[in-house]
Enzyme design. Structure first.
Site, mmCIF file in Angstrom:
data_model
loop_
_atom_site.group_PDB
_atom_site.id
_atom_site.type_symbol
_atom_site.label_atom_id
_atom_site.label_comp_id
_atom_site.label_asym_id
_atom_site.label_seq_id
_atom_site.Cartn_x
_atom_site.Cartn_y
_atom_site.Cartn_z
ATOM 1 C CE LYS A 35 -0.407 -0.248 5.022
ATOM 2 N NZ LYS A 35 -1.261 -0.689 6.141
ATOM 3 N NE ARG A 130 -6.817 0.563 11.472
ATOM 4 C CZ ARG A 130 -5.583 0.390 11.032
ATOM 5 N NH1 ARG A 130 -4.689 1.345 11.180
ATOM 6 N NH2 ARG A 130 -5.220 -0.730 10.443
ATOM 7 C CE1 TYR A 254 14.468 31.398 6.834
ATOM 8 C CE2 TYR A 254 14.573 29.060 6.278
ATOM 9 C CZ TYR A 254 14.453 30.389 5.893
ATOM 10 O OH TYR A 254 14.333 30.695 4.578
ATOM 11 C CG MET A 302 11.160 23.979 0.877
ATOM 12 S SD MET A 302 10.311 25.138 -0.189
ATOM 13 C CE MET A 302 9.036 25.757 0.874
HETATM 14 C C1 LIG Z 1 -0.565 -1.801 6.648
HETATM 15 C C2 LIG Z 1 -1.151 -3.059 7.122
HETATM 16 C C3 LIG Z 1 -0.336 -4.153 7.436
HETATM 17 C C4 LIG Z 1 1.168 -4.081 7.409
HETATM 18 O O1 LIG Z 1 1.628 -3.531 8.630
HETATM 19 P P1 LIG Z 1 3.186 -3.483 8.949
HETATM 20 O O2 LIG Z 1 3.252 -2.998 10.339
HETATM 21 O O3 LIG Z 1 3.784 -2.514 7.983
HETATM 22 O O4 LIG Z 1 3.694 -4.860 8.741
HETATM 23 C C5 LIG Z 1 -0.939 -5.327 7.790
HETATM 24 N N1 LIG Z 1 -2.284 -5.437 7.856
HETATM 25 C C6 LIG Z 1 -3.093 -4.396 7.580
HETATM 26 C C7 LIG Z 1 -4.567 -4.577 7.673
HETATM 27 C C8 LIG Z 1 -2.557 -3.190 7.207
HETATM 28 O O5 LIG Z 1 -3.367 -2.157 6.932
#
Ligand SMILES: *Cc1c(COP(=O)(O)O)cnc(C)c1O
Length: 363
Positions: A35, A130, A254, A302
């Site tokens: 992802k 969640r 800065y 930046m």
């Molecule tokens: C992103 C995600 C993972 C991977 O998590 P990591 O900590 O990067 O291994 C696994 N399961 C779900 C549902 C996720 O959203």
């Protein structure tokens, strides 16, 4: 000459880290989680190192299409499932497996016209709060899915909130096991931290390996990448474009956030927050100059940041600066250490690599 900053993606490190996942859980199949454009590494680039995985897990339908365009014929799992009914058409067309986490997604499936039954991962909310069905609602969702002609195999899934920390996974595993012990279906429970820390003790037919694949320790600072034998999959490096000689009392950058306690040399590196380097990284954030460890001084701006050259007197304009990853002469700076100095985690830094940084793939 282009600005000297670049990111390097280490394909061999991705493959190495995937082997570490397999060693931690030899009987499980492994989802490589890609992802967020492979945690900022780029799906197409990361694919070269992760193609040994059993499947790829992600959220975005356009990213799933990109995987199919790479000719990946194996499993692809949508971790949040469908966002609207017509997403299921793409699932049918590209043979995407998808998570079902709420009743509405089951309604959409029940109304979906498809020739081939879908493989779904039914998600339980075992305490993360969640996504997913609560344990007491899980069974009826499972029964409903199994009765649908649109659905083939149903797998069972949950996600841990504390796999990297003291609370651990036992309380969630107990809830999951209690509600699923007599349900058929493959199980997927472990993320990176659970896989490394609790590996063989958890029944997870499919583990979901994200951060570990990219070479960041999921439970830093409890353990670091050396402990887990991980290699960084991303290096961010640049060069010094100027050197300044400070007198005692001179300030840097800065807000004059750093004052020289004595005469010193500093280097100005071509990297700033517009490249994805964290602005909250204060004085002393580790950095490698020609492979020697030193620290930043003053605020990150930046396009530039300043580094203390006291430990590297030979450094000059043009010297190589490693912000994280692999440095000169076999040196290494884990992204986790930089993240910690900025009050964040390696995940966020990788994902924030800015589009203006040129990315090169190292085979
Ligand atoms: C992103 C995600 C993972 C991977 O998590 P990591 O900590 O990067 O291994 C696994 N399961 C779900 C549902 C996720 O959203």
């Amino acid at each position: 000459m282009p600005r000297p900053i670049e990111a390097v993606i280490h394909v061999d490190a991705l493959a190495h880290n995937l082997r570490r996942v397999r060693a931690a859980t030899p009987d499980a199949r492994v989802w490589a989680v890609v992802k967020a454009d492979a945690y900022g590494h780029g799906i197409e680039r990361a694919f070269a190192g992760l193609r040994g995985a059993d499947g790829f897990a992600l959220l975005d339908l356009t990213e799933a299409e990109r995987l199919r365009a790479l000719d990946w014929r194996g499993p692809v799992l949508l971790l949040e499932g469908a966002f609207e009914p017509r997403d299921l058409e793409l699932c049918s067309r590209l043979d995407l497996w998808h998570v079902v986490h709420c009743a509405q997604q089951i309604d959409w499936l029940a109304a979906h016209k498809t020739q081939s039954p879908h493989r779904v991962f039914l998600k339980m909310n075992s305490g993360m709060n969640r996504l997913g069905f609560r344990p007491e609602a899980f069974r009826s969702a499972w029964v409903r899915l199994n009765a649908l002609p649109q659905v083939g195999e149903v797998s069972l899934m949950t996600h841990f909130s504390d796999a990297d920390g003291a609370r651990g996974v036992d309380h969630q595993m107990a809830a999951f096991d209690a509600a699923t012990h007599d349900l058929t279906g493959e199980r997927s429970v472990s993320n990176s931290a659970a896989t490394l820390r609790h590996g063989a003790a958890l029944r997870s037919d499919w583990v979901r390996a994200g951060i570990v694949a990219y070479g960041s320790a999921p439970d830093f600072p409890d353990h670091d990448t050396a402990h887990w034998q991980l290699r960084p999959a991303m290096t961010l490096r640049t060069r010094l474009i100027a050197v300044q000689h400070l007198a005692k009392g001179d300030t840097v950058g800065y807000g004059s956030a750093f004052t020289a306690p004595a005469p010193m040399r500093i280097g100005i590196a071509a990297c700033g927050y517009a490249d994805g380097y964290p602005r909250h990284a204060g004085t002393g954030t580790p950095v490698l100059v020609e492979g020697t460890r030193t620290g930043t001084v003053g605020r990150v701006s930046m396009d530039m940041l300043a580094v203390d050259l006291t430990p590297v007197p030979q450094a000059d304009t043009g010297s190589e600066v490693t912000l994280w990853g692999e440095g000169a002469a076999g040196s290494r700076l884990p992204i986790d250490e930089v993240a910690r100095a900025a009050g964040t985690i390696g995940y966020e830094l990788m994902c924030a690599l800015a589009p203006r940084v040129h990315v090169r793939v190292a085979e």
